[in-house]
Design a protein around this motif. Sequence first.
Motif, PDB file in Angstrom:
ATOM      1  N   LYS A  64       0.930  -0.796  -0.265  1.00 33.04           N
ATOM      2  CA  LYS A  64      -0.241  -0.080   0.075  1.00 33.04           C
ATOM      3  C   LYS A  64       0.603   1.131   0.597  1.00 33.04           C
ATOM      4  CE  LYS A  64      -4.076  -1.499   1.988  1.00 33.04           C
ATOM      5  NZ  LYS A  64      -4.284  -2.310   3.754  1.00 33.04           N
ATOM      6  N   ASN A  68       0.779   3.939  -2.942  1.00 32.03           N
ATOM      7  CA  ASN A  68       0.367   5.360  -2.281  1.00 32.03           C
ATOM      8  C   ASN A  68       1.449   7.030  -2.962  1.00 32.03           C
ATOM      9  OD1 ASN A  68      -2.043   4.836  -0.614  1.00 32.03           O
ATOM     10  ND2 ASN A  68      -0.943   5.035   0.933  1.00 32.03           N
ATOM     11  N   ASN A  69       2.429   6.199  -2.822  1.00 32.68           N
ATOM     12  CA  ASN A  69       4.114   7.263  -3.176  1.00 32.68           C
ATOM     13  C   ASN A  69       3.782   7.346  -4.391  1.00 32.68           C
ATOM     14  OD1 ASN A  69       5.069   6.948  -0.313  1.00 32.68           O
ATOM     15  ND2 ASN A  69       6.053   5.281   0.036  1.00 32.68           N
TER      16      ASN A  69
END
Length: 70
Positions: A64, A68-69
């Motif tokens: 995750k 998200n990055n």
Amino acid sequence: MRECIRCNIEMVEDLDVKVEGGAYGVKVTQQGIFKENLGKLKCAVCPECGYTETYVQDTSKIKKLVLNNK
Ligand SMILES: [Zn+2]
């Protein structure tokens, strides 16, 4: 299956990493004080030379982070 990078033989996996003198494990978090526990640190040991490798068994939270990055 994890292989020792030195001996190329099968390592013993799913061993716990603990602080000596306590039953505490070691967790992986992002930098900072109140960051979420990203996973418990496990280790694998080569039965031949004792080389120890640490890893996180459940990488879903790490995955995750990668998403998200992006
Ligand atoms: Zn080895």
